[in-house]
Write an enzyme that holds these catalytic residues in place. Structure first.
Site, mmCIF file in Angstrom:
data_model
loop_
_atom_site.group_PDB
_atom_site.id
_atom_site.type_symbol
_atom_site.label_atom_id
_atom_site.label_comp_id
_atom_site.label_asym_id
_atom_site.label_seq_id
_atom_site.Cartn_x
_atom_site.Cartn_y
_atom_site.Cartn_z
ATOM 1 N N GLY B 73 42.501 34.166 34.436
ATOM 2 C CA GLY B 73 43.575 33.335 34.971
ATOM 3 C C GLY B 73 43.904 33.679 36.422
ATOM 4 O O GLY B 73 44.150 32.788 37.245
ATOM 5 N N THR B 74 43.909 34.955 36.740
ATOM 6 C CA THR B 74 44.245 35.374 38.106
ATOM 7 C C THR B 74 43.253 34.783 39.099
ATOM 8 O O THR B 74 43.645 34.219 40.124
ATOM 9 C CB THR B 74 44.251 36.914 38.200
ATOM 10 O OG1 THR B 74 45.369 37.402 37.439
ATOM 11 C CG2 THR B 74 44.384 37.396 39.631
ATOM 12 N N ASN B 156 55.697 32.718 31.751
ATOM 13 C CA ASN B 156 55.167 33.782 30.906
ATOM 14 C C ASN B 156 56.225 34.746 30.387
ATOM 15 O O ASN B 156 56.035 35.395 29.381
ATOM 16 C CB ASN B 156 54.083 34.551 31.663
ATOM 17 C CG ASN B 156 54.558 35.080 32.995
ATOM 18 O OD1 ASN B 156 55.195 34.352 33.768
ATOM 19 N ND2 ASN B 156 54.274 36.328 33.299
ATOM 20 N N GLN B 184 49.850 30.384 30.134
ATOM 21 C CA GLN B 184 50.654 30.612 28.931
ATOM 22 C C GLN B 184 50.731 29.369 28.049
ATOM 23 O O GLN B 184 51.122 29.460 26.884
ATOM 24 C CB GLN B 184 52.073 31.039 29.321
ATOM 25 C CG GLN B 184 52.147 32.407 29.965
ATOM 26 C CD GLN B 184 51.887 33.534 28.984
ATOM 27 O OE1 GLN B 184 52.149 33.409 27.792
ATOM 28 N NE2 GLN B 184 51.374 34.649 29.490
ATOM 29 N N SER B 204 43.368 30.954 30.776
ATOM 30 C CA SER B 204 42.777 32.261 30.521
ATOM 31 C C SER B 204 42.525 32.419 29.030
ATOM 32 O O SER B 204 43.419 32.191 28.218
ATOM 33 C CB SER B 204 43.747 33.333 31.016
ATOM 34 O OG SER B 204 43.313 34.599 30.587
ATOM 35 N N HIS B 206 42.000 34.973 26.973
ATOM 36 C CA HIS B 206 42.584 36.013 26.111
ATOM 37 C C HIS B 206 44.031 35.735 25.729
ATOM 38 O O HIS B 206 44.619 36.467 24.951
ATOM 39 C CB HIS B 206 42.420 37.402 26.736
ATOM 40 C CG HIS B 206 43.345 37.714 27.868
ATOM 41 N ND1 HIS B 206 44.458 38.517 27.719
ATOM 42 C CD2 HIS B 206 43.334 37.335 29.165
ATOM 43 C CE1 HIS B 206 45.074 38.633 28.894
ATOM 44 N NE2 HIS B 206 44.412 37.926 29.780
ATOM 45 N N THR B 242 26.418 35.997 38.173
ATOM 46 C CA THR B 242 25.827 35.730 36.855
ATOM 47 C C THR B 242 26.935 35.433 35.851
ATOM 48 O O THR B 242 27.907 36.167 35.760
ATOM 49 C CB THR B 242 24.997 36.947 36.383
ATOM 50 O OG1 THR B 242 23.953 37.166 37.327
ATOM 51 C CG2 THR B 242 24.397 36.714 35.007
ATOM 52 N N CYS B 329 51.858 42.490 33.373
ATOM 53 C CA CYS B 329 51.319 42.785 34.695
ATOM 54 C C CYS B 329 52.324 43.513 35.570
ATOM 55 O O CYS B 329 51.968 44.091 36.576
ATOM 56 C CB CYS B 329 50.882 41.506 35.385
ATOM 57 S SG CYS B 329 49.788 40.566 34.353
#
Lengths: 386, 392
Positions: B73-74, B156, B184, B204, B206, B242, B329
């Protein structure tokens, strides 16, 4: 029949232990390392252990390692990070014409943005001319970036001499080494080389895809590529890919135990393939330095009269996987910039194949490759030999 | 006896679901080819990545060529904002203006601050006490130089859902690009890019039970954006390197399932959330942070008067409950949350905040257990607090 994978410079099969570890972490150790609770702390431990393993292999400090999403990002972080941080010194950057696209394209971009970039030529074996380098270094030179091992022809640059020349002529010039192809294959001696930055990647050493690292000598300041949270001391923000990083660390540790034997074993495979083809009377040319001088795991050969793609697909039909140039640009039909830079003529340029080995390969496989290639080349030549 | 483990920090990260893992495993093991390789091992990997792109696009109502995979996401937020800023600045030969809010994730906020340092004009919009950005304030902030609006889909920390449909319509009407950080929201709120007037959207894996280390940026066709860095041309040049093949496959599978299960999941998650909020407010001297109704179905954020959030967190952790005092974070830093401060909470209340984010796998029993642990813990901590009026 089982496949024979000889494209290990493109990517490698992960070690079984690495797959097991990654799988375990993905499912059962899923905490965010920035979280304060037990799951977060467990995840942070994984990062610390991986850092320890990689530091041990590179013989560097743990706090000098920054995890990235891979080698491309590490190279870009090194180059752009230095260039942008030192922007106000009308910076000049030196690199070579045979770097990986992640370095070359980054340098081209910096050139567009106003930095001066020298793309130094190399000789017929891919070595940087050290006199050229000496002449190119000037007061405004902020960075020199060279690969340690070239990904297509295996040339090992004399990094120790390069480092010495740089530091002698301009002590403020930093030295970045793209170690993606040498990491865990050739022992690193970062202090000796007088390096300031070194990039490496997990999936080239039987680790998972999606993790790499940049070593940054303590005291060297970089501008991050992106902003966000405080991960990797804000140099590389974003929730850490803990499974891949832990897998990277484990792959490094396994490689460390293999390192010496491994190089000898890889060299035997490479030598066997080349000599075997020669002895069978195949018209074959070695691209790059003499066998014993080049990296043990890369063999670049030309078979004049046979187009690279034709032989590549023939081998593929026999479940033998090789590459025509580096994977990162092999989808384009243009000839390799590396082979062009070492001055190959057309017949060798368009008939080149790269064979790259790993510890999963063995001599039986190499014998089988020779058995397949030799008649194939004779046959293909009768088709194409007009 | 092993202590009960209750994970209430799905906003920080969520466990990988089995189906996603199973989809990934072959690509960690035998199908390890590099998608850029010409041989069949490479082509297998390439096809798998492209299939994942189609799945991802389908789940969001986008076209496959509008999906770009990133490391998370970042990175997606950085490409969206810097990539459009730099591209627009070059095209217009001057650094323009962008609008964001003061409650964005640091991956947006710090990018905007960086751009401000580089000479771009940036407006950081205030929010109301629920953390809501008003469409009116966005409208007032626009100038002829504005090229981008970046407002998150849902917050978030406090879960407040922002009016992105209206902001998107406004942006489209004015010919301004609109980016939304949906990290989120994806997997928690219905998102259909055929209706939503969004040009760029970050997600994102995860956060919706996919793997870490992979995210995606949706880029509407024709949106001017440039890469943060150069390399081998992967992701059509916008994000070279890659591909994390297994990660990308895990993302697509987790997303597909999250979207499929969304209506059902929203129902039980919301019920669990409301039960949790009700119980917490019933403890006394507790306030709910964020919007009472327009909030993510899995988000609870409360402040306990007279208590430090960190002390609560550690107390819960000792009893096997994983929670957060802000976003993961920033939870390493002792500063109170920038989100809560922007909402007008005073420092003391902001420090007493606790975020509980529910997700897949949580149950009523988890909430019961939380209350069993939390009630005595809060009483004990308040007794130790010098500020607590009830102290004897």
């Amino acid at each position: 029949m089982t496949e024979i994978y000889l494209d290990n410079s493109a990517t490698t099969r992960p070690f079984d232990e690495v797959i097991a570890l990654c799988s375990h972490i993905q499912r059962d150790n899923y905490g965010n390392p920035s979280s304060l609770h037990a799951r977060g702390i467990a995840a942070e431990k994984l990062l610390n252990e991986a850092r320890r393993n990689i530091a041990s292999l590179l013989q560097c400090r743990e706090d000098e390692l920054y995890f990235t999403s891979g080698g491309t990002e590490a190279n870009n972080l090194a180059l752009k990070g230095i260039a942008y941080r030192r922007q106000r010194r009308d910076g000049h950057i030196i690199t070579t014409q045979i770097e990986h696209p992640s370095v070359l394209n980054c340098c081209r971009r910096l050139e567009e943005e106003g930095f001066a970039v020298s793309f130094l030529p190399v000789d017929r074996q891919g070595y940087l001319d050290l006199d050229e380098l000496s002449r190119a270094i000037r007061d405004e030179t902020i960075l020199v970036s060279t690969s340690h091992v070239n990904n297509e022809i295996g040339t090992i640059q004399p990094v120790e001499k390069i480092g010495a020349i740089i530091k002698e002529l301009n002590p403020r010039t930093l030295y970045h080494i793209d170690g993606v192809q040498s990491f865990a294959k050739i022992p690193a001696s970062l202090q000796h080389w007088q390096a300031d930055l070194y990039s490496c990647s997990a999936h080239k050493i039987h680790g998972p895809k999606g993790a790499g690292a940049l070593w940054v000598r303590k005291g060297v300041s970089l501008q991050p590529l992106f902003q966000g949270g405080e991960q990797e001391k804000t140099l590389r923000p974003g929730t850490e890919n803990t499974a891949a990083i832990a897998g990277f660390g484990l792959a490094a540790r396994i490689n460390e135990t293999l390192l010496e034997d491994n190089a000898a074993q890889l060299y035997r495979l490479k030598e066997k393939l080349y000599r075997g083809l020669q002895q069978a009377g195949v018209e074959v040319y070695l691209n790059g330095p003499p066998l014993e001088q080049a990296a043990p795991h890369i063999l670049n050969l030309s078979f004049p009269g046979i187009k690279s793609e034709v032989l590549l697909h023939f081998l593929e039909e026999n479940e033998i996987y090789v590459s025509a140039g580096s994977a990162c640009h092999s989808r384009r039909p243009e000839p390799s910039h590396v082979l062009a830079a070492i001055g190959l003529d057309e017949s060798r340029l368009f008939s080149a194949l790269r064979f790259s080995f790993s510890s999963f390969n063995n001599l039986t496989e190499i014998n089988r490759v020779i058995e397949r290639i030799v008649p194939a080349i004779r046959e293909l030549k009768t088709y194409q030999g007009r | 006896m092993q202590k009960r483990q209750v994970y209430l920090d799905h906003g920080a990260t969520s466990p990988l679901r089995e189906e996603a893992f199973e989809a990934m495993l072959p690509y960690l093991q035998d199908k390890y080819g590099n998608p850029s390789s010409m041989h069949s091992s490479g082509r297998d990997a390439r096809h798998a990545v492209e299939r994942a792109r189609e799945q991802t696009a389908l789940a969001l109502g986008a076209e496959p060529d509008e999906i770009f995979f990133t490391s998370g996401g970042t990175e997606a937020n950085n490409i969206a904002i810097k990539g459009t800023a730099k591209r627009t600045a070059r095209a217009r030969k001057k650094k323009g203006h962008l609008v964001t809010s003061s409650v964005e994730h640091h991956a947006v906020l710090n990018v905007c601050k960086e751009l401000a340092d580089e000479g771009f004009q940036v407006t950081f919009l205030p929010v109301d006490r629920y953390g809501l950005v008003s469409v009116e304030s966005v409208k007032r902030a626009l100038t002829p130089e504005t090229f981008l609006i970046s407002i998150m889909t849902a917050n978030n920390e406090v879960g407040t859902i922002e009016p992105v449909a209206e902001i998107g319509a406004l942006a489209r009407e004015r010919g301004i690009l609109f980016h939304t950080d949906a990290v989120q929201a994806v997997g928690q709120l219905p998102i259909d890019l055929r209706d939503l007037k969004v040009d760029l959207l970050s997600l994102s894996a995860h956060k919706f039970n996919g793997p870490k280390g992979v995210g995606a940026l949706y880029v509407r066709r024709g949106t001017p954006v440039e890469p943060l860095y150069g390399g081998g041309g992967q992701e059509r040049g916008l994000r070279p390197g890659t591909e994390n093949v297994a990660g990308i496959i895990g993302l697509a599978r987790a997303l597909e399932l999250a979207v499929e299960e969304l209506p059902e999941k929203t129902r039980w998650l919301q019920a669990l959330r409301d039960r949790l909020i009700e119980g917490l407010l019933g403890m006394g001297d507790v306030v709910l942070n964020g919007h009472p109704s327009s909030r993510l179905p899995g988000n609870v954020n409360v402040s306990f008067n007279y208590i430090e959030g960190e002390a609560l967190l550690l107390g819960l952790d000792l009893e096997g409950i994983a929670a957060s005092s802000g976003s993961a974070c920033t939870s390493g830093s002792p500063e109170p949350s920038h989100v809560l401060l922007a909402m007008g909470l005073d420092h003391q209340i902001a420090r007493g905040s606790l975020r509980l984010t529910l997700g897949r796998g949580n149950s009523d029993a988890d909430v019961d257990y939380l209350f069993t642990v939390l009630s005595p813990l809060v009483k004990r901590l308040r007794k130790m607090s010098a500020l607590y009026p009830g102290q004897g």
